[in-house]
Design an enzyme around this catalytic site. Structure first.
Site, PDB file in Angstrom:
ATOM      1  N   HIS A 117      49.600  45.162  33.727  1.00  0.00           N
ATOM      2  CA  HIS A 117      49.606  43.920  34.509  1.00  0.00           C
ATOM      3  C   HIS A 117      50.528  42.891  33.851  1.00  0.00           C
ATOM      4  O   HIS A 117      50.875  43.028  32.679  1.00  0.00           O
ATOM      5  CB  HIS A 117      48.191  43.333  34.639  1.00  0.00           C
ATOM      6  CG  HIS A 117      47.351  44.036  35.663  1.00  0.00           C
ATOM      7  ND1 HIS A 117      46.616  45.150  35.356  1.00  0.00           N
ATOM      8  CD2 HIS A 117      47.153  43.783  36.986  1.00  0.00           C
ATOM      9  CE1 HIS A 117      45.987  45.561  36.458  1.00  0.00           C
ATOM     10  NE2 HIS A 117      46.293  44.752  37.458  1.00  0.00           N
ATOM     11  N   LYS A 123      47.526  37.763  32.822  1.00  0.00           N
ATOM     12  CA  LYS A 123      46.184  38.299  33.116  1.00  0.00           C
ATOM     13  C   LYS A 123      45.251  38.082  31.933  1.00  0.00           C
ATOM     14  O   LYS A 123      45.618  38.326  30.790  1.00  0.00           O
ATOM     15  CB  LYS A 123      46.271  39.790  33.467  1.00  0.00           C
ATOM     16  CG  LYS A 123      44.935  40.356  33.903  1.00  0.00           C
ATOM     17  CD  LYS A 123      45.079  41.653  34.669  1.00  0.00           C
ATOM     18  CE  LYS A 123      43.729  42.229  35.063  1.00  0.00           C
ATOM     19  NZ  LYS A 123      42.993  41.393  36.011  1.00  0.00           N
TER      20      LYS A 123
HETATM   21  P1  NAD Z   1      45.527  32.532  38.821  1.00  0.00           P
HETATM   22  O1  NAD Z   1      45.163  32.084  37.445  1.00  0.00           O
HETATM   23  O2  NAD Z   1      46.965  32.463  39.262  1.00  0.00           O
HETATM   24  O3  NAD Z   1      44.661  31.720  39.898  1.00  0.00           O
HETATM   25  C1  NAD Z   1      43.300  31.388  39.754  1.00  0.00           C
HETATM   26  C2  NAD Z   1      43.088  30.094  40.514  1.00  0.00           C
HETATM   27  O4  NAD Z   1      41.683  29.793  40.551  1.00  0.00           O
HETATM   28  C3  NAD Z   1      43.786  28.884  39.858  1.00  0.00           C
HETATM   29  O5  NAD Z   1      44.501  28.194  40.863  1.00  0.00           O
HETATM   30  C4  NAD Z   1      42.605  28.047  39.336  1.00  0.00           C
HETATM   31  O6  NAD Z   1      42.882  26.667  39.341  1.00  0.00           O
HETATM   32  C5  NAD Z   1      41.551  28.403  40.374  1.00  0.00           C
HETATM   33  N1  NAD Z   1      40.182  28.054  39.945  1.00  0.00           N
HETATM   34  C6  NAD Z   1      39.571  28.354  38.776  1.00  0.00           C
HETATM   35  N2  NAD Z   1      38.337  27.793  38.754  1.00  0.00           N
HETATM   36  C7  NAD Z   1      38.191  27.120  39.928  1.00  0.00           C
HETATM   37  C8  NAD Z   1      37.158  26.337  40.503  1.00  0.00           C
HETATM   38  N3  NAD Z   1      36.022  26.109  39.832  1.00  0.00           N
HETATM   39  N4  NAD Z   1      37.347  25.813  41.731  1.00  0.00           N
HETATM   40  C9  NAD Z   1      38.476  26.044  42.431  1.00  0.00           C
HETATM   41  N5  NAD Z   1      39.506  26.768  41.933  1.00  0.00           N
HETATM   42  C10 NAD Z   1      39.353  27.302  40.698  1.00  0.00           C
HETATM   43  O7  NAD Z   1      44.985  34.039  38.927  1.00  0.00           O
HETATM   44  P2  NAD Z   1      45.362  35.167  40.002  1.00  0.00           P
HETATM   45  O8  NAD Z   1      46.409  36.060  39.444  1.00  0.00           O
HETATM   46  O9  NAD Z   1      45.545  34.554  41.343  1.00  0.00           O
HETATM   47  O10 NAD Z   1      44.007  36.017  39.986  1.00  0.00           O
HETATM   48  C11 NAD Z   1      42.747  35.429  40.300  1.00  0.00           C
HETATM   49  C12 NAD Z   1      41.662  36.496  40.161  1.00  0.00           C
HETATM   50  O11 NAD Z   1      41.866  37.516  41.153  1.00  0.00           O
HETATM   51  C13 NAD Z   1      41.657  37.216  38.811  1.00  0.00           C
HETATM   52  O12 NAD Z   1      40.307  37.498  38.465  1.00  0.00           O
HETATM   53  C14 NAD Z   1      42.406  38.521  39.116  1.00  0.00           C
HETATM   54  O13 NAD Z   1      42.092  39.571  38.229  1.00  0.00           O
HETATM   55  C15 NAD Z   1      41.897  38.798  40.502  1.00  0.00           C
HETATM   56  N6  NAD Z   1      42.719  39.719  41.326  1.00  0.00           N
HETATM   57  C16 NAD Z   1      42.024  40.587  42.091  1.00  0.00           C
HETATM   58  C17 NAD Z   1      42.685  41.435  42.964  1.00  0.00           C
HETATM   59  C18 NAD Z   1      41.878  42.310  43.886  1.00  0.00           C
HETATM   60  O14 NAD Z   1      42.481  43.023  44.721  1.00  0.00           O
HETATM   61  N7  NAD Z   1      40.548  42.279  43.796  1.00  0.00           N
HETATM   62  C19 NAD Z   1      44.086  41.405  43.041  1.00  0.00           C
HETATM   63  C20 NAD Z   1      44.788  40.475  42.225  1.00  0.00           C
HETATM   64  C21 NAD Z   1      44.077  39.620  41.375  1.00  0.00           C
END
Ligand code: NAD
Length: 269
Positions: free
Chosen positions: A158, A162
């Protein structure tokens, strides 16, 4: 009021948040009715389209999730474990389908979703793509067909932002391999070897995490025996696959009985 479901995206400014906002805005199957960010974030109060550097979308970013959820039929949530737990309670209160893509949740945090799932539909998956969910099924089949002469290793890569390892997807693949073998993953998992580890234990399932650059998500499940190897591989090159899967889950969940579901249910695999 239209029958097209209204959707709220949490974590609006995140990598997945922005991809989800684009996907919902471009879709004629759902409407973007709200976007949520952390209190104090500099996007709060701004039009989310403009905050993303494009045209206005007519939806302002809020830090009041319950107010946003009250307008919606589904919440798509790719944020962080503590935030997801808070959103689960509020989504249940608003009777919204809660699609959870957040990874890195502990066993306790997953168990804490149970009260919310008594009142609302939760669809949670460590990976929302069709390809990975097929890979999970294949992994289970191959593991069931082979004996412990085949060592199983899950190798994932990744991007360097991450925060959790192994990835949620790697754990899904490890669970599938363990299930295929009829063992409990927690009894056989060997995560990130380092130092004088001794020889590999027969029956273990190994995990290794690569972090670098802008890798969207790469997963290999290796079955290695003396004289031959099988490698099952999925390469994600565009986050849109996760956003499309999450939208599919939000639509699928409409009208379903309260409870916890995953993408295998959504995709009918
Ligand atoms: P990122 O850090 O770019 O985004 C996370 C967002 O969540 C940020 O904008 C942050 O400000 C926000 N956030 C955190 N706490 C918050 C709160 N209390 N209220 C509102 N917003 C809040 O991360 P990302 O790359 O977008 O990934 C996010 C999550 O999704 C991770 O856990 C990642 O592993 C997961 N993910 C899952 C899949 C899937 O298919 N299931 C695919 C990609 C990423």
């Amino acid at each position: 009021m239209t029958h097209i479901p209204g959707i709220v995206i949490t974590g609006a400014s995140g990598r997945m948040g922005q991809m989800l906002i684009k996907t919902i805005s471009d879709s004629d199957q759902a409407r973007l009715v709200g976007v949520v960010e952390r209190t104090g974030h500099d996007w709060i109060g701004r039009d989310v389209g403009e905050a993303m550097g494009g045209p206005a979308l007519g939806v302002a970013v809020t830090d009041d999730p319950l107010e946003a959820f009250a307008q919606a039929q589904a919440v798509i949530d790719f944020t962080a474990p503590e935030a997801t737990l808070e959103f689960a309670a509020l989504a249940a209160q608003a009777r919204c389908v809660h699609v959870i893509g957040t990874t890195g949740m502990t066993e306790e945090q997953i168990a804490a979703l149970e009260p919310a799932s008594r009142h609302a539909v939760i669809v949670r998956a460590g990976n929302m793509s069709l390809g990975v969910n097929l890979l999970v099924q294949l992994t289970k089949k191959v593991a069931a067909a082979l004996d412990e002469d085949f060592d199983i290793e899950v190798i994932e890569g990744h991007h360097h932002h991450k925060v959790d390892a192994p990835s949620g997807t790697a754990l899904m693949l490890g669970e599938a391999a363990a299930e295929g073998r009829g063992v409990k993953l927690s009894d056989v998992a060997d995560r990130g070897r380092d130092g004088i580890t001794g020889a590999r234990k027969r029956g273990d399932i190994g995990f290794h995490a690569i972090r670098g650059g802008d890798i969207v998500g790469e997963h290999d499940v290796l079955f290695a025996a003396p004289g031959e190897r099988i490698v099952l591989r999925h390469l994600a090159t565009d986050r849109a696959i996760f956003a499309r899967g999450a939208l599919k889950a939000a639509l699928w969940g409409q009208g379903k009985a309260p409870g916890q579901y995953d993408m295998v249910d959504v995709l009918g695999l």
